[in-house]
Write a protein that holds these residues in place. Structure first.
Motif, short mmCIF file in Angstrom:
data_model
loop_
_atom_site.label_atom_id
_atom_site.label_comp_id
_atom_site.label_asym_id
_atom_site.label_seq_id
_atom_site.Cartn_x
_atom_site.Cartn_y
_atom_site.Cartn_z
N GLU A 1 -8.98 -8.27 0.37
CA GLU A 1 -9.45 -7.86 1.69
C GLU A 1 -8.81 -6.53 2.10
N ALA A 2 -7.58 -6.28 1.66
CA ALA A 2 -6.95 -4.99 1.93
C ALA A 2 -7.68 -3.86 1.21
N GLN B 1 -0.45 -5.69 -6.04
CA GLN B 1 -0.09 -7.08 -5.80
C GLN B 1 1.42 -7.22 -5.93
N ILE C 1 0.85 -1.19 0.00
CA ILE C 1 0.00 0.00 0.00
C ILE C 1 0.89 1.24 0.00
N PRO D 1 -1.09 5.34 2.19
CA PRO D 1 -2.32 4.80 2.80
C PRO D 1 -3.30 5.86 3.27
N VAL E 1 -3.00 0.30 -4.00
CA VAL E 1 -2.84 -1.08 -3.52
C VAL E 1 -2.34 -1.92 -4.68
N PRO F 1 -5.81 -11.95 0.71
CA PRO F 1 -5.18 -10.80 1.40
C PRO F 1 -5.24 -9.52 0.58
N PHE F 2 -5.01 -9.64 -0.72
CA PHE F 2 -5.01 -8.47 -1.61
C PHE F 2 -6.38 -7.80 -1.64
N ALA G 1 -11.06 -3.30 3.01
CA ALA G 1 -10.89 -2.57 4.28
C ALA G 1 -10.64 -1.09 4.02
N LEU G 2 -9.82 -0.79 3.03
CA LEU G 2 -9.51 0.60 2.70
C LEU G 2 -10.75 1.36 2.26
#
Length: 261
Positions: free
Chosen positions: A131-132, A79, A17, A20, A77, A128-129, A135-136
């Protein structure tokens, strides 16, 4: 490292990220940013030339995305591993998430994957990617902030022997609000060869990230595809970062002025 882990602690995490706490309403995403393979997957049966080619990553896309992130103060974001390990613009149920063939090249390391193998890949890279990103975006929406999703990709100038003459593709799924104003703005800015849903479109299964994060939340979204020979060096990346930043700025002003964003 756990026995079933694909990414060693020294290699992780699966995503990065940038900025952020960026002030821009734009959230940038680069799903095919890296050609790096995790050590656990070796070379996946491919030589160095193939592992440096477009089949492994979107050449130039990460550099442009990072420059846009800096210029716009927009969160990015990305990968951190090759799409050969997992294509993060595909859901886990899609065969294309684990490509056994990319254009004219076979990918031996993806042949014969079991359901367990695929789940292991999805757990390491996809979840994980995304979900990040979830969340953001959710945190910003909860804070009452406007969010616009922009994904950054590149495409090859020659595909299956056919030359592609377009410079920039503006891709969308069912929500074309941002794409429409960007195409209008590109004409006003006299940008050459800027095309709708080019060289792919939603019928090709390339809009998963837009669907998951944009359409579900009804936030304006667009996918950018830049021909990779135009952004293969610093000079080209700088030129196209400037063009896209100007294009986005004009487009978002128009979109916000219409009360649609």
């Amino acid at each position: 490292m756990q026995d079933d882990a694909l990414i060693e602690p020294s290699e992780g995490p699966a995503f990065a990220i940038r900025h952020p706490d960026g002030a821009s309403e734009v959230v940038l995403v680069c799903e095919h940013a890296s050609k790096t393979l995790p050590k656990a997957l070796g070379t996946m049966g491919l030589d160095e030339i193939k592992l440096a080619s477009h089949i492994a990553w979107d050449i130039g896309a990460q550099a442009v995305a990072e420059m846009l992130s800096d210029r716009l103060d927009a969160t990015l974001v990305s990968q951190r591993f090759s799409r050969l390990a997992y294509d993060c613009n595909r859901p886990p149920e899609a065969d294309g998430a684990y490509p056994v063939r990319s254009e004219i090249y076979d990918v031996p390391g993806n042949v014969g994957l079991s359901a367990k193998d695929k789940a292991r890949r999805a757990d390491a890279f996809y979840h994980p990617f995304h979900e990040a990103i979830d969340a953001l975006i959710e945190a910003r929406l909860m804070a009452g902030r406007s969010v616009v999703l922009v994904t950054v990709h590149s495409f090859t100038p020659i595909y299956f022997g056919t030359r592609r003459h377009g410079h920039l593709g503006i891709l969308h799924d069912e929500d074309s609000r941002l794409a429409d104003v960007m195409l209008d703005a590109s004409a006003a800015l006299e940008l050459d060869q800027v095309l709708r849903n080019y060289p792919y479109g939603p019928q090709d299964g390339v809009t998963h990230t837009l669907q998951r994060h944009g359409l579900t939340r009804q936030i304006a979204n667009v996918m950018l595809e830049i021909r990779n020979d135009l952004i293969s060096d610093d000079a080209g990346q700088t030129i196209w970062t400037g063009r896209i930043a100007e294009l986005l700025g004009m487009s978002l002003a128009r979109l916000n002025g219409e009360g649609q964003a």
